[in-house]
Design a protein around this motif. Structure first.
Motif, PDB file in Angstrom:
ATOM      1  N   UNK A   1     -69.185  43.342 -19.831  1.00  0.00           N
ATOM      2  CA  UNK A   1     -68.923  42.608 -18.024  1.00  0.00           C
ATOM      3  C   UNK A   1     -69.610  42.495 -17.619  1.00  0.00           C
ATOM      4  N   UNK A   2     -69.929  41.498 -16.442  1.00  0.00           N
ATOM      5  CA  UNK A   2     -71.306  41.665 -15.431  1.00  0.00           C
ATOM      6  C   UNK A   2     -69.693  41.360 -13.875  1.00  0.00           C
ATOM      7  N   UNK A   3     -71.036  43.003 -13.453  1.00  0.00           N
ATOM      8  CA  UNK A   3     -70.649  43.097 -11.736  1.00  0.00           C
ATOM      9  C   UNK A   3     -71.110  42.210 -10.404  1.00  0.00           C
ATOM     10  N   UNK A   4     -71.133  41.275  -9.939  1.00  0.00           N
ATOM     11  CA  UNK A   4     -71.396  40.785  -9.132  1.00  0.00           C
ATOM     12  C   UNK A   4     -71.650  41.352  -7.550  1.00  0.00           C
ATOM     13  N   UNK A   5     -72.281  41.799  -7.166  1.00  0.00           N
ATOM     14  CA  UNK A   5     -72.275  42.160  -5.489  1.00  0.00           C
ATOM     15  C   UNK A   5     -72.220  40.999  -4.618  1.00  0.00           C
TER      16      UNK A   5
ATOM     17  N   UNK B   1     -75.260  54.089 -14.130  1.00  0.00           N
ATOM     18  CA  UNK B   1     -74.146  54.682 -14.957  1.00  0.00           C
ATOM     19  C   UNK B   1     -74.407  53.845 -15.615  1.00  0.00           C
ATOM     20  N   UNK B   2     -73.508  52.300 -15.379  1.00  0.00           N
ATOM     21  CA  UNK B   2     -72.922  52.288 -16.394  1.00  0.00           C
ATOM     22  C   UNK B   2     -73.245  50.948 -17.038  1.00  0.00           C
ATOM     23  N   UNK B   3     -74.715  50.876 -17.234  1.00  0.00           N
ATOM     24  CA  UNK B   3     -75.274  50.499 -18.233  1.00  0.00           C
ATOM     25  C   UNK B   3     -75.525  50.980 -19.436  1.00  0.00           C
ATOM     26  N   UNK B   4     -75.562  50.154 -20.753  1.00  0.00           N
ATOM     27  CA  UNK B   4     -76.020  49.227 -21.074  1.00  0.00           C
ATOM     28  C   UNK B   4     -74.229  48.647 -21.363  1.00  0.00           C
ATOM     29  N   UNK B   5     -73.121  48.679 -20.833  1.00  0.00           N
ATOM     30  CA  UNK B   5     -72.157  48.365 -21.146  1.00  0.00           C
ATOM     31  C   UNK B   5     -71.824  47.382 -20.043  1.00  0.00           C
ATOM     32  N   UNK B   6     -72.327  47.102 -19.159  1.00  0.00           N
ATOM     33  CA  UNK B   6     -71.616  46.333 -18.088  1.00  0.00           C
ATOM     34  C   UNK B   6     -73.257  46.384 -17.207  1.00  0.00           C
TER      35      UNK B   6
ATOM     36  N   UNK C   1     -66.724  40.258 -13.759  1.00  0.00           N
ATOM     37  CA  UNK C   1     -66.899  38.925 -14.475  1.00  0.00           C
ATOM     38  C   UNK C   1     -66.698  39.150 -16.120  1.00  0.00           C
ATOM     39  N   UNK C   2     -65.709  38.615 -16.893  1.00  0.00           N
ATOM     40  CA  UNK C   2     -65.876  39.276 -18.448  1.00  0.00           C
ATOM     41  C   UNK C   2     -65.668  37.331 -19.301  1.00  0.00           C
ATOM     42  N   UNK C   3     -66.999  37.048 -19.710  1.00  0.00           N
ATOM     43  CA  UNK C   3     -66.579  35.864 -20.543  1.00  0.00           C
ATOM     44  C   UNK C   3     -66.539  34.710 -19.761  1.00  0.00           C
ATOM     45  N   UNK C   4     -67.016  34.875 -18.684  1.00  0.00           N
ATOM     46  CA  UNK C   4     -66.723  33.547 -17.546  1.00  0.00           C
ATOM     47  C   UNK C   4     -65.777  33.808 -16.702  1.00  0.00           C
ATOM     48  N   UNK C   5     -65.456  34.435 -16.538  1.00  0.00           N
ATOM     49  CA  UNK C   5     -63.436  34.883 -16.227  1.00  0.00           C
ATOM     50  C   UNK C   5     -63.352  35.921 -15.053  1.00  0.00           C
TER      51      UNK C   5
ATOM     52  N   UNK D   1     -64.556  52.428  -9.803  1.00  0.00           N
ATOM     53  CA  UNK D   1     -62.916  50.825  -9.775  1.00  0.00           C
ATOM     54  C   UNK D   1     -63.374  50.353 -11.606  1.00  0.00           C
ATOM     55  N   UNK D   2     -64.513  49.527 -11.551  1.00  0.00           N
ATOM     56  CA  UNK D   2     -65.314  49.264 -13.213  1.00  0.00           C
ATOM     57  C   UNK D   2     -64.227  49.756 -14.018  1.00  0.00           C
ATOM     58  N   UNK D   3     -64.110  51.171 -14.391  1.00  0.00           N
ATOM     59  CA  UNK D   3     -64.010  51.310 -16.055  1.00  0.00           C
ATOM     60  C   UNK D   3     -62.601  51.508 -15.815  1.00  0.00           C
ATOM     61  N   UNK D   4     -61.853  51.656 -13.899  1.00  0.00           N
ATOM     62  CA  UNK D   4     -60.523  51.392 -14.609  1.00  0.00           C
ATOM     63  C   UNK D   4     -59.528  50.001 -14.334  1.00  0.00           C
TER      64      UNK D   4
END
Length: 146
Positions: free
Chosen positions: A59-63, A85-90, A118-122, A139-142
């Motif tokens: 997943x990619x979290x864009x600010x 904290x979130x890398x390498x999972x996000x 985003x995940x897989x472009x969605x 929030x990301x984990x939820x």
């Protein structure tokens, strides 16, 4: 057999294949030999945005932010802490909406800061407003667990 993931390099933007089990072992880019994870948000532009959001298997979290936005600047250290904290999972990334309005426009960003996961472009989810690091991580984990 472990699953190979596509991870886009934050330095040269080349797509790398990394075994899922090796994500936590500080993998390097096969092209530029720089670390694939830096523990810091990645600054995106019109070209790199599509590569990271579309090609990355994580997943990619864009600010979505702008330099003139006080709450955006105030949230920047918390966003950087959340990256650690979130890398390498996000992958955490930032897009300057003033410098790249054509990238932000299709997503209908109405207020900033707005974070979109985003995940897989969605688009999986979005949230607006400045948040602390713990709230960003929560929030990301939820979203990921739902």
């Amino acid at each position: 057999m472990t699953e190979a993931l596509h991870i886009v390099c934050p330095h040269c933007h080349t797509t790398n294949r990394v075994q899922q089990a090796q994500l936590g072992s500080a993998p390097d880019c096969g092209s530029c030999h720089q670390p694939l994870f830096t523990g810091a948000p990645l600054a995106l532009d019109a070209t790199s945005f599509g590569k990271h959001v579309q090609r990355s298997h994580i997943p990619v979290l864009v600010d979505f932010w702008a330099p003139w936005c006080g709450p955006c600047r105030q949230m920047a250290p918390a966003f950087a802490q959340a990256a650690r904290e979130l890398e390498p999972g996000v992958r955490l990334a930032k897009l300057d909406t003033e410098a790249h309005p054509q990238v932000a426009a299709p997503y209908g960003i109405r207020s900033i800061p707005t974070m979109v996961l985003f995940q897989g472009g969605r688009e999986l989810s979005r949230i607006s407003g400045a948040m602390g690091a713990a709230d960003i991580v929560r929030w990301v984990r939820s979203v990921q667990s739902s």
